[in-house]
Enzyme design. Structure first.
Site, PDB file in Angstrom:
ATOM      1  N   HIS A   1     -34.739  22.202  11.124  1.00  0.00           N
ATOM      2  CA  HIS A   1     -35.396  23.301  10.399  1.00  0.00           C
ATOM      3  C   HIS A   1     -34.323  23.986   9.545  1.00  0.00           C
ATOM      4  O   HIS A   1     -33.461  24.690  10.089  1.00  0.00           O
ATOM      5  CB  HIS A   1     -36.006  24.279  11.397  1.00  0.00           C
ATOM      6  CG  HIS A   1     -36.608  25.501  10.775  1.00  0.00           C
ATOM      7  ND1 HIS A   1     -37.505  25.436   9.726  1.00  0.00           N
ATOM      8  CD2 HIS A   1     -36.450  26.818  11.053  1.00  0.00           C
ATOM      9  CE1 HIS A   1     -37.862  26.669   9.396  1.00  0.00           C
ATOM     10  NE2 HIS A   1     -37.229  27.522  10.175  1.00  0.00           N
ATOM     11  N   HIS A   2     -34.370  23.766   8.250  1.00  0.00           N
ATOM     12  CA  HIS A   2     -33.310  24.253   7.356  1.00  0.00           C
ATOM     13  C   HIS A   2     -31.952  23.844   7.949  1.00  0.00           C
ATOM     14  O   HIS A   2     -31.798  22.762   8.472  1.00  0.00           O
ATOM     15  CB  HIS A   2     -33.400  25.768   7.177  1.00  0.00           C
ATOM     16  CG  HIS A   2     -34.573  26.204   6.344  1.00  0.00           C
ATOM     17  ND1 HIS A   2     -34.802  25.742   5.063  1.00  0.00           N
ATOM     18  CD2 HIS A   2     -35.575  27.071   6.605  1.00  0.00           C
ATOM     19  CE1 HIS A   2     -35.883  26.310   4.582  1.00  0.00           C
ATOM     20  NE2 HIS A   2     -36.386  27.107   5.502  1.00  0.00           N
TER      21      HIS A   2
ATOM     22  N   HIS B   1     -35.020  29.311  17.479  1.00  0.00           N
ATOM     23  CA  HIS B   1     -33.984  29.443  16.451  1.00  0.00           C
ATOM     24  C   HIS B   1     -33.822  30.918  16.113  1.00  0.00           C
ATOM     25  O   HIS B   1     -34.537  31.772  16.671  1.00  0.00           O
ATOM     26  CB  HIS B   1     -34.319  28.594  15.220  1.00  0.00           C
ATOM     27  CG  HIS B   1     -35.543  28.984  14.464  1.00  0.00           C
ATOM     28  ND1 HIS B   1     -36.804  28.990  15.014  1.00  0.00           N
ATOM     29  CD2 HIS B   1     -35.707  29.385  13.164  1.00  0.00           C
ATOM     30  CE1 HIS B   1     -37.681  29.352  14.105  1.00  0.00           C
ATOM     31  NE2 HIS B   1     -37.046  29.618  12.965  1.00  0.00           N
TER      32      HIS B   1
ATOM     33  N   HIS C   1     -34.165  32.709  13.199  1.00  0.00           N
ATOM     34  CA  HIS C   1     -34.822  33.416  12.097  1.00  0.00           C
ATOM     35  C   HIS C   1     -35.499  34.682  12.615  1.00  0.00           C
ATOM     36  O   HIS C   1     -36.063  34.702  13.717  1.00  0.00           O
ATOM     37  CB  HIS C   1     -35.841  32.501  11.399  1.00  0.00           C
ATOM     38  CG  HIS C   1     -35.185  31.485  10.508  1.00  0.00           C
ATOM     39  ND1 HIS C   1     -35.828  30.369  10.030  1.00  0.00           N
ATOM     40  CD2 HIS C   1     -33.929  31.432   9.996  1.00  0.00           C
ATOM     41  CE1 HIS C   1     -35.006  29.674   9.264  1.00  0.00           C
ATOM     42  NE2 HIS C   1     -33.843  30.298   9.235  1.00  0.00           N
TER      43      HIS C   1
ATOM     44  N   ASP D   1     -40.285  26.279  14.450  1.00  0.00           N
ATOM     45  CA  ASP D   1     -40.392  25.829  13.062  1.00  0.00           C
ATOM     46  C   ASP D   1     -39.648  24.508  12.890  1.00  0.00           C
ATOM     47  O   ASP D   1     -38.583  24.314  13.477  1.00  0.00           O
ATOM     48  CB  ASP D   1     -39.740  26.865  12.135  1.00  0.00           C
ATOM     49  CG  ASP D   1     -40.447  28.215  12.182  1.00  0.00           C
ATOM     50  OD1 ASP D   1     -41.494  28.299  12.852  1.00  0.00           O
ATOM     51  OD2 ASP D   1     -39.952  29.154  11.545  1.00  0.00           O
TER      52      ASP D   1
ATOM     53  N   HIS E   1     -48.033  29.458  14.290  1.00  0.00           N
ATOM     54  CA  HIS E   1     -47.263  29.805  13.077  1.00  0.00           C
ATOM     55  C   HIS E   1     -48.171  29.618  11.861  1.00  0.00           C
ATOM     56  O   HIS E   1     -47.869  28.885  10.922  1.00  0.00           O
ATOM     57  CB  HIS E   1     -46.014  28.913  12.989  1.00  0.00           C
ATOM     58  CG  HIS E   1     -44.857  29.547  12.243  1.00  0.00           C
ATOM     59  ND1 HIS E   1     -44.695  29.418  10.891  1.00  0.00           N
ATOM     60  CD2 HIS E   1     -43.809  30.301  12.674  1.00  0.00           C
ATOM     61  CE1 HIS E   1     -43.577  30.050  10.514  1.00  0.00           C
ATOM     62  NE2 HIS E   1     -43.024  30.601  11.577  1.00  0.00           N
TER      63      HIS E   1
ATOM     64  N   ASP F   1     -38.235  36.234  12.180  1.00  0.00           N
ATOM     65  CA  ASP F   1     -39.626  36.277  12.656  1.00  0.00           C
ATOM     66  C   ASP F   1     -39.774  35.706  14.071  1.00  0.00           C
ATOM     67  O   ASP F   1     -40.860  35.749  14.649  1.00  0.00           O
ATOM     68  CB  ASP F   1     -40.590  35.585  11.672  1.00  0.00           C
ATOM     69  CG  ASP F   1     -40.290  34.120  11.432  1.00  0.00           C
ATOM     70  OD1 ASP F   1     -39.101  33.756  11.329  1.00  0.00           O
ATOM     71  OD2 ASP F   1     -41.250  33.318  11.329  1.00  0.00           O
ATOM     72  N   HIS F   2     -38.659  35.216  14.646  1.00  0.00           N
ATOM     73  CA  HIS F   2     -38.700  34.675  16.007  1.00  0.00           C
ATOM     74  C   HIS F   2     -37.855  35.481  16.996  1.00  0.00           C
ATOM     75  O   HIS F   2     -37.910  35.222  18.197  1.00  0.00           O
ATOM     76  CB  HIS F   2     -38.240  33.213  16.013  1.00  0.00           C
ATOM     77  CG  HIS F   2     -39.167  32.314  15.254  1.00  0.00           C
ATOM     78  ND1 HIS F   2     -40.012  31.411  15.861  1.00  0.00           N
ATOM     79  CD2 HIS F   2     -39.415  32.218  13.925  1.00  0.00           C
ATOM     80  CE1 HIS F   2     -40.735  30.786  14.932  1.00  0.00           C
ATOM     81  NE2 HIS F   2     -40.384  31.257  13.750  1.00  0.00           N
TER      82      HIS F   2
HETATM   83 ZN    ZN Z   1     -40.924  31.120  11.645  1.00  0.00          ZN
HETATM   84 ZN    ZN Z   2     -37.710  29.567  10.860  1.00  0.00          ZN
END
Ligand code: ZN
Ligand code: ZN
Length: 307
Positions: free
Chosen positions: A141-142, A61, A63, A212, A270, A65-66
């Site tokens: 995820h969200h 995804h 985000h 996530d 994670h 941090d990825h």
């Molecule tokens: Zn993450």
């Molecule tokens: Zn995420």
């Protein structure tokens, strides 16, 4: 057989011990980088995995941090002439983020030395070559359009040692020819074909990687029976309300999924540094004994396990 190298196992913010999400899956000469959090390039250097043949990136995804590490990774691939193409697979949001990093941050003036291609994912197989099928499956995820990945090694039929012996095939070039699928001529003049000395078919290894998610229950069919499942477990079970609010799993969620889906081995990643990893591991093993907690630079072999 697949080999996983964990390059970043931390959650959201890097810590002294854990980089941000990224892992390398290798099968023969083929390499797949799954996610590329900030610092992935440095982690690859520290893990001595090198940059050659790194031309497939799969994004769970978008985000930060990825994905943030893509900027420096792609820039270095181009700078060091370590490849001439990069295929990035992801959902719409992830690809948009990758495109911004590539075109606005790393290569605002173009990148003649690196041909970057963006491949939008939809559920199902999107790559089938070199003896490995890679499929994507949707992950909640969200409000992201997230995907998990299933790697399936093709079934193979190895040579049978007893049949080779009884056919009188000596070690060396004749057996090597048969292993390549070619007929072999023996010293006495006889010709043996591979089909005469094949053993039973063996299934290939299966690996699932999930980034996530807040809904493990929805993944049971997608990861059913895999030899290894890699998945996040950002929160302890006691912090379930926070986990749900932030779109993540608890340790119990992940371990319960592994049990329900009959996976061979569970590897949790994670990880938040607010917890003691030994306590996280003990908690997970209450629900699914075949669990480990990934650390940066861990290597895990994924082999087809008899069930
Ligand atoms: Zn993450
Ligand atoms: Zn995420």
């Amino acid at each position: 057989m697949f080999q996983i190298t964990f390059l970043g196992t931390g959650a959201t913010v890097p810590s002294a011990e854990r980089g941000l999400s990224s892992l390398l899956v290798e099968h023969g000469q083929t390499r797949y980088l799954v996610d590329c959090g900030e610092g992935t390039l440095r982690q690859m250097r520290a893990a001595h995995v090198g940059l050659r043949r790194l031309d497939v990136v799969l994004l769970t995804h978008g985000h930060l941090d990825h994905v943030l590490g893509l900027a420096s990774l792609a820039g270095t691939l181009e700078l060091w002439h370590q490849g001439d193409r990069l295929d990035i697979h992801g959902g719409k949001d992830a690809l948009e983020m990758a495109r911004v990093l590539m075109e606005k941050v790393t290569f605002p003036d173009g990148h003649p030395g690196l041909d970057v291609t963006y491949h939008p994912l939809s559920p199902g197989c999107f790559r089938d070559r070199d003896g490995v099928r890679v499929s994507a499956f949707p992950v909640r995820h969200h409000d992201t359009d997230s995907f998990g990945f299933l790697f399936e090694e093709a079934a193979h039929q190895p040579l049978d040692g007893d049949k080779l012996d009884s056919a009188g095939v000596p070690n060396g070039p004749p057996r090597q020819a048969l292993a390549r699928g070619e007929p072999a001529t023996l010293p006495d003049g006889r010709t043996i074909t591979p089909t005469e000395v094949l053993g039973e078919p063996e299934r290939g290894a299966r690996l699932a990687v999930v980034g996530d998610t807040e809904d493990a229950g929805a993944l049971a069919d997608a990861v059913r029976g895999v030899d290894v499942l890699v998945i996040e477990a950002t929160y302890r079970t006691k912090d379930k309300p926070t986990a749900r609010g932030r779109g993540h799993l608890t340790v119990k969620d992940a371990a319960t999924l592994a049990k329900a889906a009959g996976v061979g081995r569970l590897v949790l990643t994670h990880q938040s540094d607010r917890y003691d990893p030994e306590e996280v591991l003990a908690e997970a093993r209450c629900f699914f004994p075949e669990t480990t907690i990934a650390k940066d630079f861990d290597r895990v072999r994924v082999e087809a396990q008899p069930r």
